[in-house]
Design an enzyme around this catalytic site. Structure first.
Site: not given
Ligand code: NAD
Length: 313
Positions: A147-148, A210, A275, A278
């Site tokens: 995808y990227d 987080t 994944d 941030q």
């Protein structure tokens, strides 16, 4: 309402594409939606199928397409990891061959063409928030690379077609977008949480929760795409389109639990490979050049999304 244009939307039966088709019809254009219905559905287009200025063509963009159009929005490509990793070779083909075919069509018809690129071109970013000149940190060999890297190559093709053939191009780097018509089972965080909450199941948080994401409501995003397409032809992008307000995944889960009043618990699962921890757009360029910024707050967007999922599951 301006002049009626013939607008092609590839991937028009998908989540974003169907909202875009709806917006373009409302703006008074003729809309040709091209989709192979891999992740898109006719249900998404249900409100449009009877409209005289709307047409759906079942077609795979990895094959050439011969139609006459004034503008092309190239959105065809599965966007959620479960779907783009299902057949990674086809995902790369869709991005790369799809871009070549649509750019070829734009070249022949002299149509203006916009590419739906993605924040995934930044990979797992080392700078924060991401500005458009950040070159990214993508794992070429990982499971997300189809995808990227496909999207990165498509961007390259867009700029080469501009340099080599003088095409009028636009590249939007879309960040996490949510809203009605996301698929309930596509593994994207907002739809996951909402569906789990409405089913009374525990909400699955990957990692410790987080990691942050920014969530843009679909109507805001579509408005950004249309503004970018309508901008002066010196504005090629790439342009970040997304919501710069960051939330942790844990905070999102809490908000979904509150708004659905479902009383679900939260369970932790291991973080998937590659994944990003941030991800947040710097949208200064969009603000300054097309006067765009998201207007719909997370609470309102989530309420509309929850309402939609209540009606489909
Ligand atoms: N939704 C987001 O948060 C997000 C974020 C970044 C980028 N994008 C990009 O926006 C575009 C639309 O994403 P979405 O969220 O609506 O995803 P989606 O999966 O709902 O829509 C993609 C559409 O493309 C169609 N398609 C896939 N392969 C095709 C092919 N070979 N030929 C023709 N049609 C094909 C699918 O059937 C589907 O209708 C994608 O290009 C995606 O990469 C979306």
């Amino acid at each position: 309402m301006g002049t009626r244009k013939k607008v092609l939307v590839t991937g028009g039966a998908g989540f974003l594409g169907s909202h875009l088709c709806q917006r373009l019809l409302a703006d008074g254009h003729d809309v040709l939606c091209v989709d192979n219905l891999f992740t898109g559905t006719k249900d998404n287009l249900e409100p449009l199928l009877g409209e005289s200025h709307f047409e759906l063509l079942r077609h795979d963009v990895t094959f050439p397409l011969y139609v006459e159009v004034d503008e092309i929005y190239n959105l065809a490509c599965p966007a959620s990891p479960v779907h783009y990793q299902f057949d990674p070779v086809q995902t790369t083909k869709t991005s790369v061959h799809g871009a070549i075919n649509m750019l070829g069509l734009a070249k022949r018809t002299r149509a203006k063409i916009l590419q739906a690129s993605t924040s995934e071109v930044y990979g797992d970013p080392e700078v924060h928030p991401q500005t458009e000149d950040y070159r990214g940190s993508v794992n070429v060999l990982g499971p997300r690379a189809c995808y990227d890297e496909g999207k990165r190559c498509a961007e390259t093709l867009f700029f080469d077609y501009r340099r080599q053939h003088g095409l009028d191009i636009r590249v939007a780097r879309i960040f996490n977008t949510y809203g009605p018509r996301m698929l309930p089972d596509d593994g994207r965080v907002v739809s996951n949480f909402v569906v789990q909450a409405l089913r009374g199941e525990p909400l699955t948080v990957y990692g410790d929760g987080t990691q942050t994401r920014s969530f843009c409501y679909v109507d805001d995003l579509i408005d950004g795409l249309v503004r970018l397409m309508d901008a002066d032809n010196s504005v090629t992008g790439p342009m970040n389109l997304g919501n710069p307000t960051e939330f942790t995944i844990r905070a999102l889960a809490d908000e979904v639990i509150r708004l659905t009043d479902c009383g679900s618990a939260i369970v932790a699962r291991p973080l998937p490979e590659d994944d990003p921890l941030q991800r947040c757009p710097d949208i200064t360029f969009a603000r300054d050049t097309i006067g765009w910024e998201p207007l719909i707050a997370l609470e309102e967007g989530l309420q509309r999304t929850i309402e939609y999922f209540r009606s489909v599951i």
